[in-house]
Design an enzyme around this catalytic site. Structure first.
Site, PDB file in Angstrom:
ATOM      1  N   ASP A  65       0.845  -1.189   0.000  1.00 45.84           N
ATOM      2  CA  ASP A  65       0.000   0.000   0.000  1.00 45.84           C
ATOM      3  C   ASP A  65       0.887   1.249   0.000  1.00 45.84           C
ATOM      4  O   ASP A  65       1.961   1.230   0.606  1.00 45.84           O
ATOM      5  CB  ASP A  65      -0.844  -0.039   1.300  1.00 45.84           C
ATOM      6  CG  ASP A  65      -2.179   0.623   1.120  1.00 45.84           C
ATOM      7  OD1 ASP A  65      -3.068   0.387   1.967  1.00 45.84           O
ATOM      8  OD2 ASP A  65      -2.340   1.394   0.148  1.00 45.84           O
ATOM      9  N   HIS A 105       3.330   3.449  -9.025  1.00 42.44           N
ATOM     10  CA  HIS A 105       3.134   2.030  -9.369  1.00 42.44           C
ATOM     11  C   HIS A 105       4.391   1.451 -10.010  1.00 42.44           C
ATOM     12  O   HIS A 105       4.782   0.316  -9.733  1.00 42.44           O
ATOM     13  CB  HIS A 105       1.944   1.895 -10.327  1.00 42.44           C
ATOM     14  CG  HIS A 105       0.659   2.343  -9.717  1.00 42.44           C
ATOM     15  ND1 HIS A 105       0.257   1.978  -8.445  1.00 42.44           N
ATOM     16  CD2 HIS A 105      -0.313   3.156 -10.193  1.00 42.44           C
ATOM     17  CE1 HIS A 105      -0.916   2.531  -8.184  1.00 42.44           C
ATOM     18  NE2 HIS A 105      -1.275   3.258  -9.224  1.00 42.44           N
ATOM     19  N   LEU A 143      11.510 -20.050  -4.116  1.00 38.66           N
ATOM     20  CA  LEU A 143      10.423 -19.232  -3.566  1.00 38.66           C
ATOM     21  C   LEU A 143       9.179 -19.314  -4.449  1.00 38.66           C
ATOM     22  O   LEU A 143       9.279 -19.239  -5.681  1.00 38.66           O
ATOM     23  CB  LEU A 143      10.884 -17.767  -3.504  1.00 38.66           C
ATOM     24  CG  LEU A 143       9.830 -16.748  -3.080  1.00 38.66           C
ATOM     25  CD1 LEU A 143       9.781 -16.686  -1.550  1.00 38.66           C
ATOM     26  CD2 LEU A 143      10.103 -15.383  -3.663  1.00 38.66           C
TER      27      LEU A 143
HETATM   28  C1  LIG Z   1       2.656 -12.464 -12.340  1.00 39.05           C
HETATM   29  C2  LIG Z   1       2.311 -11.026 -11.996  1.00 39.05           C
HETATM   30  C3  LIG Z   1       3.411 -10.066 -12.416  1.00 39.05           C
HETATM   31  O1  LIG Z   1       1.162 -10.703 -12.748  1.00 39.05           O
HETATM   32  C4  LIG Z   1       0.218  -9.956 -12.144  1.00 39.05           C
HETATM   33  C5  LIG Z   1       0.445  -9.263 -10.958  1.00 39.05           C
HETATM   34  C6  LIG Z   1      -0.589  -8.505 -10.413  1.00 39.05           C
HETATM   35  C7  LIG Z   1      -1.796  -8.513 -11.042  1.00 39.05           C
HETATM   36  C8  LIG Z   1      -2.944  -7.816 -10.421  1.00 39.05           C
HETATM   37  N1  LIG Z   1      -2.677  -6.388 -10.406  1.00 39.05           N
HETATM   38  C9  LIG Z   1      -2.597  -5.628 -11.613  1.00 39.05           C
HETATM   39  C10 LIG Z   1      -3.881  -5.726 -12.429  1.00 39.05           C
HETATM   40  C11 LIG Z   1      -5.120  -5.802 -11.622  1.00 39.05           C
HETATM   41  N2  LIG Z   1      -5.490  -4.763 -10.918  1.00 39.05           N
HETATM   42  O2  LIG Z   1      -5.715  -6.864 -11.616  1.00 39.05           O
HETATM   43  C12 LIG Z   1      -2.631  -5.808  -9.215  1.00 39.05           C
HETATM   44  O3  LIG Z   1      -2.894  -6.469  -8.224  1.00 39.05           O
HETATM   45  C13 LIG Z   1      -2.225  -4.415  -9.128  1.00 39.05           C
HETATM   46  C14 LIG Z   1      -3.027  -3.347  -8.805  1.00 39.05           C
HETATM   47  N3  LIG Z   1      -2.239  -2.252  -8.713  1.00 39.05           N
HETATM   48  N4  LIG Z   1      -0.978  -2.637  -9.021  1.00 39.05           N
HETATM   49  C15 LIG Z   1       0.173  -1.702  -9.066  1.00 39.05           C
HETATM   50  C16 LIG Z   1       1.144  -2.091  -7.999  1.00 39.05           C
HETATM   51  C17 LIG Z   1       2.459  -2.368  -8.348  1.00 39.05           C
HETATM   52  C18 LIG Z   1       3.372  -2.694  -7.359  1.00 39.05           C
HETATM   53  C19 LIG Z   1       2.970  -2.776  -6.036  1.00 39.05           C
HETATM   54  C20 LIG Z   1       1.629  -2.537  -5.709  1.00 39.05           C
HETATM   55  C21 LIG Z   1       0.711  -2.192  -6.684  1.00 39.05           C
HETATM   56  C22 LIG Z   1      -0.932  -3.964  -9.291  1.00 39.05           C
HETATM   57  C23 LIG Z   1       0.253  -4.765  -9.474  1.00 39.05           C
HETATM   58  C24 LIG Z   1       0.680  -5.537  -8.398  1.00 39.05           C
HETATM   59  C25 LIG Z   1       1.850  -6.276  -8.505  1.00 39.05           C
HETATM   60  C26 LIG Z   1       2.577  -6.246  -9.656  1.00 39.05           C
HETATM   61  S1  LIG Z   1       4.055  -7.042 -10.007  1.00 39.05           S
HETATM   62  C27 LIG Z   1       4.077  -6.440 -11.583  1.00 39.05           C
HETATM   63  C28 LIG Z   1       3.023  -5.668 -11.799  1.00 39.05           C
HETATM   64  C29 LIG Z   1       2.142  -5.509 -10.718  1.00 39.05           C
HETATM   65  C30 LIG Z   1       0.980  -4.734 -10.642  1.00 39.05           C
HETATM   66  C31 LIG Z   1      -2.021  -9.170 -12.228  1.00 39.05           C
HETATM   67  C32 LIG Z   1      -0.996  -9.916 -12.775  1.00 39.05           C
END
Ligand SMILES: CC(C)Oc1ccc(CN(CCC(N)=O)C(=O)c2cnn(Cc3ccccc3)c2-c2ccc3sccc3c2)cc1
Length: 259
Positions: free
Chosen positions: A39, A56, A150
């Site tokens: 967060d 992000h 991991l």
């Molecule tokens: C295998 C992995 C890489 O693939 C996925 C990973 C996540 C999701 C889900 N996702 C993105 C799309 C959605 N909202 O569904 C989120 O949870 C979400 C919502 N905000 N942020 C920005 C954020 C970025 C970084 C930290 C917190 C938030 C993210 C997010 C979360 C982690 C990571 S790590 C690389 C990109 C990314 C984006 C779908 C596929």
């Protein structure tokens, strides 16, 4: 009066104030499954008068850094939940950017994750992802499925109450079809019906940016988990913050309901 000048040292129960060395925590028990509610991306960007998508992007780089460190420390599983309240308030451009981020992450880091023997998993409704994101995610899951290091598990479109209700509905169906006997239902069996069936319960939960809430995340699984809260915003979360969280976890003997 003195209190006014006492330097704010974070939540009192968050333990270590001074520098923690990797060697220190390797002597103790390393939490096998760490869950993180990531967060603070938006606030981080706002503090720097940057566009929110910069937060992000920075947050994505921290995902890679902490994944690498957790894998090196011998952590078995890392579940990451990108909690964002302002989903509905997000401007369209930001949502589009976020949906592209997973592809950028995988295109940039998948070779490294494979080299580091990391296994990529997803919990949540994968089908809701845009086609291009889904393709990249399925490729990453497939290309790392035989890795034994991991488990890097992303929670997406995930809600714990929905997960629990879904488990109940599946069990009712299985009892009706005779696949499951009511007398067989116990906590272990229930866990097998959850999306997290391939994981043990988290030993340590970390939440950043000062929010002290679970936000409908892993409500069943966190029953005996140690919680570590920090005001640090996710893009600022450092390797030292992870070491502090693990150090604090080691200092708190866990009870599992015992004395
Ligand atoms: C295998 C992995 C890489 O693939 C996925 C990973 C996540 C999701 C889900 N996702 C993105 C799309 C959605 N909202 O569904 C989120 O949870 C979400 C919502 N905000 N942020 C920005 C954020 C970025 C970084 C930290 C917190 C938030 C993210 C997010 C979360 C982690 C990571 S790590 C690389 C990109 C990314 C984006 C779908 C596929």
């Amino acid at each position: 009066m003195l209190n006014l000048f006492k330097k704010w040292k974070g939540h009192p129960q968050s333990g270590a104030q001074q520098h923690v060395m990797k060697e220190d925590i390797l002597k103790g028990e390393i939490p096998e499954h760490i869950a993180i509610i990531m967060d603070g991306n938006g606030r981080w960007a706002k503090k720097r008068a940057l566009p929110r998508i910069a937060g992000h992007h920075e947050g994505m780089k921290v995902v890679r850094k902490i994944t690498k460190q957790a894998n090196n420390l011998g952590v078995k599983a890392l579940t990451l939940y990108a909690f964002s309240t302002e989903n509905w308030k997000r401007p369209k451009t930001e949502v589009e950017y976020i949906m592209k981020l997973p592809e950028e992450f995988l295109n940039t880091y998948l070779p490294e994750l494979i080299k580091e023997n990391v296994q990529v998993r997803i919990i949540g409704d994968r089908q809701k992802l845009p086609e291009h994101t889904l393709r990249a995610v399925n490729r990453a899951i497939n290309d790392t499925k035989n890795n034994t290091g991991l488990i890097l598990n992303f929670a997406l479109n995930y809600g714990s109450r929905a997960e629990i209700l879904n488990a109940v509905q599946s069990m009712i169906k299985d009892v009706k079809t005779g696949k499951l006997a009511e007398t067989d239902i116990d906590e272990k069996l229930f866990s097998d019906y959850l999306m997290t069936h391939f994981l043990q319960d988290p030993d340590l939960l970390i939440r950043t940016s000062g929010e002290i809430r679970l936000s409908n995340f892993m409500l069943w699984q966190l029953a005996y988990t140690e919680f570590w809260f920090t005001d640090v915003l996710w893009p600022d979360f450092s390797e030292q913050d992870l070491l502090k969280a693990i150090y604090t976890y080691q200092q708190r003997g866990r009870r599992f309901g015992g004395i």
